[in-house]
Design an enzyme around this catalytic site. Structure first.
Site, short mmCIF file in Angstrom:
data_model
loop_
_atom_site.label_atom_id
_atom_site.label_comp_id
_atom_site.label_asym_id
_atom_site.label_seq_id
_atom_site.Cartn_x
_atom_site.Cartn_y
_atom_site.Cartn_z
N GLY A 9 2.65 -48.33 -28.40
CA GLY A 9 1.43 -48.56 -27.62
C GLY A 9 0.54 -47.35 -27.64
CG MET A 11 1.13 -42.34 -23.85
SD MET A 11 2.03 -41.63 -22.45
CE MET A 11 2.68 -40.12 -23.15
N GLY A 12 2.98 -44.26 -27.59
CA GLY A 12 3.94 -44.28 -28.68
C GLY A 12 3.30 -44.20 -30.05
N GLY A 114 -0.80 -38.44 -22.00
CA GLY A 114 -1.69 -39.57 -22.06
C GLY A 114 -2.36 -39.74 -23.41
CE LYS A 164 4.98 -37.78 -17.05
NZ LYS A 164 4.72 -39.11 -16.60
CG HIS A 167 3.92 -33.89 -13.96
ND1 HIS A 167 3.24 -35.05 -14.22
CD2 HIS A 167 3.23 -32.90 -14.58
CE1 HIS A 167 2.18 -34.80 -14.95
NE2 HIS A 167 2.14 -33.49 -15.18
CD GLU A 171 -0.91 -37.66 -12.77
OE1 GLU A 171 -1.01 -38.90 -12.69
OE2 GLU A 171 -0.33 -37.08 -13.71
#
Length: 292
Positions: A9, A11-12, A114, A164, A167, A171
Site C-alpha cells: 500500500g 507505505m509498503g 508515512g 511506536k 511515539h 504525536e
C-alpha cells in the site's frame, strides 16, 4: 539480501522501492495484482532462498493474524517474520510464541515516516532476539534515514510496537497543541494573518518541528482550512497508550486529553480537528473528509 514483503500500500510500496534502491532484492505480494510481483504467499516464499525473511505490512488485527498464520505453514525453521504494521504489542508476544513453536523467528517493528519515507527514510523501532534482528539488519539499514539516528533495537519482542505506540501518543498531544493554538489565533480580531504567524515559528522558536512545517503546508493549501470538516479518526494507538498508562499507573494527562478531543470531533464540526485532519493527511496521506 532477499526480502519478501507482504502489503504494498502507501507505505509498503514505497518501502519496497527504498530497499531496492539500496541494492537488495524485494519480492512483493499484495492482493492487488497490479502492484504485486507474485500472485500468492506460497509463490513469494518459494522464490526466496533460506534463511528467509518475510516482512508483513498489512493492517493490524485480523489481516496480520491471517497472514502470519499462513506464513507459519509455509516457512521453515530458521526463517524470520517481521511485523511492520501497527499491531498491538500484546499480539507480538502471541505471534512470537506461535511461530517459535515451528522454529520460526519473529521481530516486531514500529515504522514511522508515512508518505515521506521513500525519500527521507523511515524511523524504525524494533523488538526481538538479537539473532533474529541480525537477519533483518540490512533491511533496517536500508529503510532508516541517513545519519546516526532513526532506528533502535528497543528490546525484546513487543518493544518495537510499544515504542511506536508511545511515539504516536506523543504525536496526538503535539498535534492537539498546534490545533488549539491555531483555533485561538483564528478566533481573535487582532491577529490578521494566522498562517504567517505559524510560518514565523518555523525558525528560532522552541516549538519548531516537522509537524509545524506540515501545518504550514496545510495552511498554504487551504489558508483557513475551510475545505475540511472538523473530524479526525484515531487509529487505535492513542487508546492503547492510555490503556498502558492506566495499567502501569503512569499519568498521561496531555495524551489522554488529545485522545478525548478526537472523540469530541465526532460530535461537532470542531475547528481544532480541521488542523488535526490536515496534519494527518500531510504526514501520512490519511484521508480527509470534505465539507458537504
Amino acid at each position: 539480501m532477499e526480502l519478501g514483503l507482504v502489503g504494498l500500500g502507501k507505505m509498503g510500496g514505497n518501502m519496497r522501492e527504498r530497499i531496492r534502491r539500496a541494492g537488495h532484492t524485494v519480492i512483493g505480494y499484495d492482493r492487488n495484482p497490479d502492484v504485486a510481483d507474485v500472485h500468492s504467499l506460497e509463490e513469494l516464499v518459494g522464490k526466496l532462498k533460506g534463511p528467509r525473511v518475510v516482512w508483513v505490512m498489512v493492517p493490524a488485527g485480523a489481516a496480520t493474524q491471517s497472514t502470519i498464520d499462513e506464513l507459519a505453514e509455509l516457512l521453515s525453521p530458521g526463517d524470520v517474520v517481521v511485523d511492520g504494521g501497527n499491531s498491538r504489542w500484546t499480539d507480538d508476544e502471541k505471534h512470537a510464541v506461535e511461530l517459535g513453536l515451528k522454529g520460526i523467528g519473529f521481530v516486531d517493528c514500529g515504522v514511522s515516516g508515512g508518505v515521506w519515507g521513500l525519500e527521507n527514510g523511515y524511523a524504525l523501532m524494533y523488538g526481538g532476539d538479537a539473532e533474529n534482528v541480525a537477519k533483518v539488519q540490512p533491511v533496517f539499514d536500508a529503510l532508516k534515514p541517513e545519519g546516526e539516528f532513526g532506528s533502535v533495537h528497543a528490546g525484546k519482542v513487543g518493544a518495537g510496537h510499544f515504542a511506536k505506540m508511545v511515539h504516536n501518543g506523543i504525536e496526538y498531544a503535539m498535534m492537539q497543541a498546534y490545533a488549539e493554538g491555531w483555533e485561538l489565533l483564528e478566533k481573535v480580531d487582532s491577529v490578521t494573518d494566522v498562517r504567517e504567524v505559524f510560518r514565523s515559528w518555523q525558525e528560532g522558536t522552541v516549538i519548531r518541528s516537522w509537524l509545524l512545517d506540515l501545518a504550514v503546508n496545510a495552511l498554504d493549501e487551504d489558508e483557513h482550512l475551510d475545505q475540511l470538516r472538523g473530524f479526525a479518526a484515531d487509529s487505535g494507538e492513542g487508546r492503547w497508550t492510555v490503556e498502558a498508562a492506566i495499567d502501569n499507573a503512569v499519568p498521561l494527562p496531555a495524551i489522554t486529553a488529545s485522545l478525548f478531543a478526537r472523540f469530541a470531533s465526532r460530535q461537532d464540526d470542531s475547528p481544532q480537528m480541521k488542523m488535526i485532519a490536515a496534519l494527518r493527511n500531510q504526514f501520512g496521506g490519511h484521508a480527509v473528509e470534505s465539507k458537504k
